[in-house]
Design an enzyme around this catalytic site. Structure first.
Site, short mmCIF file in Angstrom:
data_model
loop_
_atom_site.label_atom_id
_atom_site.label_comp_id
_atom_site.label_asym_id
_atom_site.label_seq_id
_atom_site.Cartn_x
_atom_site.Cartn_y
_atom_site.Cartn_z
CG HIS A 118 -2.04 -1.02 1.11
ND1 HIS A 118 -2.70 -1.55 2.20
CD2 HIS A 118 -2.59 -1.63 0.02
CE1 HIS A 118 -3.60 -2.43 1.79
NE2 HIS A 118 -3.55 -2.51 0.49
CB CYS A 147 5.73 19.43 -7.08
SG CYS A 147 7.13 18.90 -8.06
CB SER A 188 -8.76 -7.34 10.17
OG SER A 188 -8.65 -6.37 9.15
P1 NAD Z 1 -6.82 -3.71 10.60
O1 NAD Z 1 -6.93 -2.51 11.49
O2 NAD Z 1 -7.99 -4.07 9.77
O3 NAD Z 1 -6.52 -5.00 11.51
C1 NAD Z 1 -5.50 -5.01 12.47
C2 NAD Z 1 -5.38 -6.42 13.00
O4 NAD Z 1 -4.27 -6.44 13.87
C3 NAD Z 1 -6.59 -6.92 13.79
O5 NAD Z 1 -6.94 -8.22 13.35
C4 NAD Z 1 -6.08 -6.97 15.23
O6 NAD Z 1 -6.66 -8.02 16.00
C5 NAD Z 1 -4.61 -7.20 15.02
N1 NAD Z 1 -3.75 -6.75 16.11
C6 NAD Z 1 -3.96 -5.72 16.98
N2 NAD Z 1 -2.90 -5.61 17.81
C7 NAD Z 1 -2.02 -6.58 17.47
C8 NAD Z 1 -0.73 -6.96 17.94
N3 NAD Z 1 -0.15 -6.31 18.96
N4 NAD Z 1 -0.11 -8.01 17.35
C9 NAD Z 1 -0.69 -8.69 16.30
N5 NAD Z 1 -1.91 -8.37 15.82
C10 NAD Z 1 -2.56 -7.32 16.39
O7 NAD Z 1 -5.49 -3.54 9.74
P2 NAD Z 1 -5.04 -4.28 8.42
O8 NAD Z 1 -5.53 -5.67 8.35
O9 NAD Z 1 -3.60 -3.99 8.24
O10 NAD Z 1 -5.87 -3.46 7.35
C11 NAD Z 1 -5.29 -3.15 6.27
C12 NAD Z 1 -5.16 -1.61 6.12
O11 NAD Z 1 -4.66 -0.91 7.25
C13 NAD Z 1 -4.15 -1.37 5.11
O12 NAD Z 1 -4.76 -0.60 4.11
C14 NAD Z 1 -3.03 -0.56 5.77
O13 NAD Z 1 -2.44 0.26 4.82
C15 NAD Z 1 -3.73 0.12 6.83
N6 NAD Z 1 -3.09 0.67 8.03
C16 NAD Z 1 -1.73 0.75 8.16
C17 NAD Z 1 -1.18 1.27 9.33
C18 NAD Z 1 0.32 1.34 9.46
O14 NAD Z 1 1.03 1.58 8.51
N7 NAD Z 1 0.84 1.13 10.67
C19 NAD Z 1 -1.99 1.70 10.36
C20 NAD Z 1 -3.38 1.60 10.19
C21 NAD Z 1 -3.91 1.07 9.02
#
Ligand code: NAD
Length: 247
Positions: A118, A147, A188
């Site tokens: 992403h 830019c 998720s």
């Molecule tokens: P999501 O929010 O849908 O799911 C997060 C998952 O992580 C959940 O199933 C939850 O139970 C699990 N989780 C929570 N704490 C945890 C831990 N300590 N260890 C392991 N698992 C844990 O996020 P997703 O599935 O990544 O959804 C995809 C979208 O989220 C993407 O588009 C992504 O770009 C975006 N996103 C990215 C970030 C980032 O870069 N850090 C932050 C938020 C969302």
């Protein structure tokens, strides 16, 4: 739990090619909120207003002001889950990481082969000349930033409605089809096409190990081994178990 950790360690040690698919959960312990957990980003910001490419074109300044508020993305540091995956790569036990995250924390932890499915919100891209720059190199005093060519800069993460970068999409599919073990960590598994990667790997004959404290769409029908624990706890324990087997 110890039994599951040891089984995961043994499976990783004996796999021919292991890849990891990571999601927002692996960065939760670095203080970056996930999207869908309670208190997550979608509770704070309506995705229709901030995360679609149409919303960006409608009002780029509004999206940039939200980004400026999202301070966790700028200050977060890698946690033991990120460092653990970097260590597995150094040990020759992890081929690459396919990440849905846009936070750059795998690279900050030392992982070298990271496929950014992403994109990366720590970089910006000009919508006219396509020049890319690190976020730190542009001024955010007036928003949206422009830019030198006159085009507007957009965060280089993939917004809803934008295509997945083709190199990331094709390479991820190749890696999923050719691995014999996939670690699915902190996702998720509901955002497609990323959520399809574990299924592609499984259908090609790979084993699936899921690390997530909560039940997901994959838990019942796809995962061979389920470690219901935080990534920052489970991954270091798996590495300790790998080292214990080897010694
Ligand atoms: P999501 O929010 O849908 O799911 C997060 C998952 O992580 C959940 O199933 C939850 O139970 C699990 N989780 C929570 N704490 C945890 C831990 N300590 N260890 C392991 N698992 C844990 O996020 P997703 O599935 O990544 O959804 C995809 C979208 O989220 C993407 O588009 C992504 O770009 C975006 N996103 C990215 C970030 C980032 O870069 N850090 C932050 C938020 C969302």
């Amino acid at each position: 739990m110890q039994d599951l950790i040891e089984r995961a360690a043994q499976t990783i040690r004996t796999a021919r090619k292991t890849v990891a698919l990571t999601g927002a959960g692996i960065s939760a312990e670095s203080g970056i909120p996930t999207f869908r957990d309670p208190g997550g980003l979608w509770d704070r910001y309506d995705p229709e207003e901030y995360a679609t490419i149409e919303a960006f074109h409608r009002d780029p300044g509004k999206v940039w002001r939200m980004m400026k508020d999202f301070t966790e993305l700028k200050t977060a540091l890698p946690n033991p889950g990120h460092f653990g995956l970097a260590h597995l790569e150094q040990l020759g036990l992890l081929h690459c990481i396919i990440t849905q995250n846009v936070d750059n924390l795998h690279q900050a932890a030392g992982s070298r082969d990271v496929i950014e499915f992403h994109g990366n919100m720590r970089q910006v891209v000009c919508l006219s000349c396509r020049k890319m720059l690190p976020l730190e190199e542009i001024s955010l005093e007036t928003l949206p930033p422009y830019c030198g060519c006159g085009g507007v800069f957009k965060p280089a993460g993939v917004f809803f409605g934008e295509p997945i970068p083709s190199h990331a999409l094709y390479r991820s599919q190749d890696e999923a089809q050719s691995c014999d073990l996939i670690l699915v960590i902190g996702t998720s598994a509901v955002v497609y096409p990323a959520a399809d990667i574990p299924r592609v790997a499984k259908e090609a004959g790979a084993q699936v190990i899921e690390i997530n404290p909560k039940h997901t769409d994959l838990t019942d029908w796809l995962a061979d081994l389920i470690i219901q624990e935080k990534a920052g706890i489970a991954i270091p324990q798996i590495i300790a178990a790998i080292k214990a087997i080897a010694s």
